[in-house]
Design a protein around this motif. Structure first.
Motif, short mmCIF file in Angstrom:
data_model
loop_
_atom_site.label_atom_id
_atom_site.label_comp_id
_atom_site.label_asym_id
_atom_site.label_seq_id
_atom_site.Cartn_x
_atom_site.Cartn_y
_atom_site.Cartn_z
N SER A 155 6.95 -11.11 -41.56
CA SER A 155 6.86 -12.33 -40.73
C SER A 155 6.18 -12.02 -39.41
O SER A 155 5.49 -12.88 -38.84
CB SER A 155 8.25 -12.91 -40.49
N VAL A 158 2.50 -12.30 -39.92
CA VAL A 158 2.05 -13.69 -39.86
C VAL A 158 1.84 -14.10 -38.40
O VAL A 158 0.82 -14.72 -38.05
CB VAL A 158 3.07 -14.62 -40.54
N VAL A 159 2.79 -13.71 -37.54
CA VAL A 159 2.68 -14.03 -36.11
C VAL A 159 1.43 -13.37 -35.54
O VAL A 159 0.65 -14.00 -34.81
CB VAL A 159 3.93 -13.55 -35.36
N SER A 162 -1.68 -15.29 -36.63
CA SER A 162 -1.95 -16.57 -35.97
C SER A 162 -2.29 -16.36 -34.51
O SER A 162 -3.11 -17.10 -33.95
CB SER A 162 -0.77 -17.51 -36.14
N ALA A 163 -1.71 -15.33 -33.87
CA ALA A 163 -2.06 -15.08 -32.48
C ALA A 163 -3.51 -14.61 -32.38
O ALA A 163 -4.18 -14.83 -31.38
CB ALA A 163 -1.14 -14.02 -31.89
N PHE B 228 0.48 -19.33 -32.83
CA PHE B 228 1.39 -18.27 -32.38
C PHE B 228 2.74 -18.84 -31.96
O PHE B 228 3.79 -18.38 -32.39
CB PHE B 228 0.75 -17.50 -31.22
N ASP B 231 4.81 -20.12 -34.82
CA ASP B 231 5.31 -19.03 -35.66
C ASP B 231 6.49 -18.33 -34.99
O ASP B 231 7.47 -17.99 -35.66
CB ASP B 231 4.20 -18.01 -35.93
#
Lengths: 182, 277
Positions: A155, A158-159, A162-163, B228, B231
């Motif tokens: 997980s 995933v962070v 996306s960051a 971000f 999430d």
């Protein structure tokens, strides 16, 4: 979590230590003893989905003791929790369990442990801030902090993604604008 | 297969919405009224200024039929002032967006705020008459229906679409801007300052329950940080789910025991509870 969520399936496939409370004939193949009987008191690592089923069901007659009792899996045992309390950034979560937080959430559904919720939440927070730094780092994540990034659980990856994607897609857009005008 | 993108707008979509912003232009050729979906445009008659949606203005600009009159905030001097505001006066938060024209601001309060923060008009300053819709209810406009990119926009506040707007204008109409290079440098500085603030905001969402104040954040910045932030919030919620469930259960029990106690006195209370659940 959706039924077809691969991460949820993989989380459920992680092993948890279970102790059998009663003799179960014919289940010996779990213990490398096909056809035999699993004796009461045997400790076995069973997948989470099976362990949970056996731990919450109590056979045909309600009120009798459950078939197995669950214990905390290795990634969530006190040793790891203490290490996380000391310094969340230095622990290789991936080596503990690829779906560390998901496993933690599943286990915390079964056991009430306020302290562990606190530790896991703090860990996630501290590491998320560091992940954001690494993801925005212009030099790319490969120069430093490789060890940290390799130790991210699923997980957290995933962070990280996306960051990283956010600023990248804005940059791509502004380059596209320039291209269409020249 | 499901929709392949995550929730939220892509940068290209944000820019598309930005193209609905109105800009002031000076036509170089006559052009009759155009009946657009958003309403007819004014006929363009050369020396008279007109306002057009950005997409149309960019199109006509590329055909060299008009000149764009940039909004006052897209001017080196004012950008420098905004940068100053951003770095010194609003060290922690983002500089506020331009005041909404329909905001029903109490004039006295506005003056007090102005004197306290020492700002000139524009930021929380100008008090416009209250807008009402067809049925007389008060109406609050938001971008793109606020004319925040026309020639009479507030000079010292960055509108919602500042990043996309300035980028599009810098690329399509650099000859209409004063010192486009200086402008783009200043914009980059402003953006960096704001990114650093966003970075501090990340720490705030991760180190406590206080939350992040995102007032004045631009559309593109939201698009950038959304993945971000959501999430991280999702992860925290997943970890805390068991505690949350336990709390819910406890509250439910309390409510039920309370309802049982109340049921002796009045039967209605129980019924109301059922409606709520």
């Amino acid at each position: 979590m959706s039924y077809y969520d691969v991460d949820a399936i993989l989380t459920d496939a992680q092993k948890v230590p279970c102790t059998f409370e009663i003799d179960v004939p014919g289940l010996g193949y779990l213990d490398g003893n096909p056809g035999g009987t699993v004796k009461a008191g045997t400790k076995l690592d069973l997948p989470l989905w099976l362990g949970v089923m056996l731990a919450v069901s109590s056979g045909n007659n309600s009120g009798s003791q459950p078939l197995v009792t669950l214990d905390f899996p290795a990634p969530l045992q006190q040793r790891v929790i203490n290490a996380l309390k000391a310094d969340p950034n230095s622990v290789d979560l991936r080596a503990q369990a690829p779906h560390f937080y998901a496993l933690g959430a599943r286990i915390l559904d079964l056991f009430e442990d306020d302290e562990m919720v606190d530790v896991l939440t703090d860990t996630f927070r501290t590491r998320a801030a560091k992940i954001a730094d690494h993801a925005h780092n212009a030099r790319g994540p490969l120069t430093d902090g490789v060890d940290f990034l390799r130790g991210l659980d699923e997980s957290e990856r995933v962070v990280f993604k996306s960051a990283h994607e956010g600023p990248k897609s804005v940059k791509n857009w502004s380059q596209d604008v320039k291209k269409t005008n020249t | 297969m499901a929709f392949p993108h995550r929730p939220g707008l892509l940068p290209a979509e944000v820019a598309f919405l930005c193209e609905m912003e109105l800009v002031t232009i000076i036509p170089r050729q006559r052009l009759d009224r155009l009946d657009l979906l958003g309403g007819p445009t004014n006929a363009l008659i050369p020396p008279q200024r007109a306002t057009l949606p950005l997409w149309l203005a960019l199109l006509l600009k590329r055909q060299r039929r008009i000149n764009v009159l940039p909004p006052p905030w897209l001017d080196p001097e004012n950008l420098r002032e905004i940068l100053e505001l951003e770095t010194t006066h609003f060290g922690e938060s983002f500089t506020p967006a331009p005041a909404l024209p329909a905001l029903d601001v109490d004039p006295l309060q506005a003056r007090r705020e102005k004197s306290r923060s020492g700002l000139t008009s524009g930021v929380g300053g100008v008090v416009a008459p209250r807008l009402t819709d067809a049925e007389g209810r008060s109406l609050y406009l938001s971008p793109p229906f606020v004319a925040s990119c026309t020639a009479d926009a507030a000079p010292n506040a960055l509108p919602y679409h500042y990043l996309e707007f300035s980028q599009l204008l810098l690329d399509a109409a650099p000859d209409d801007l004063q010192q486009p290079d200086t402008i783009s440098n200043l914009l980059r500085d402003i953006r960096e300052v704001r990114q650093a603030k966003m970075r501090r905001g990340y720490e705030a969402i991760t180190d406590g329950s206080e939350g992040v104040n995102l007032d004045g954040v631009g559309a593109m910045e939201v698009s950038e940080s959304r993945g971000f932030i959501t999430d991280v919030m999702g992860g925290l919620r997943m970890i805390g789910a068991s505690r949350e469930a336990a709390r819910r259960e406890r509250e439910q029990e309390e409510r039920e025991s309370g309802a049982r106690r109340g049921a002796g006195r009045a039967y209605d209370g129980d019924e109301e509870d059922e409606d709520m659940s």
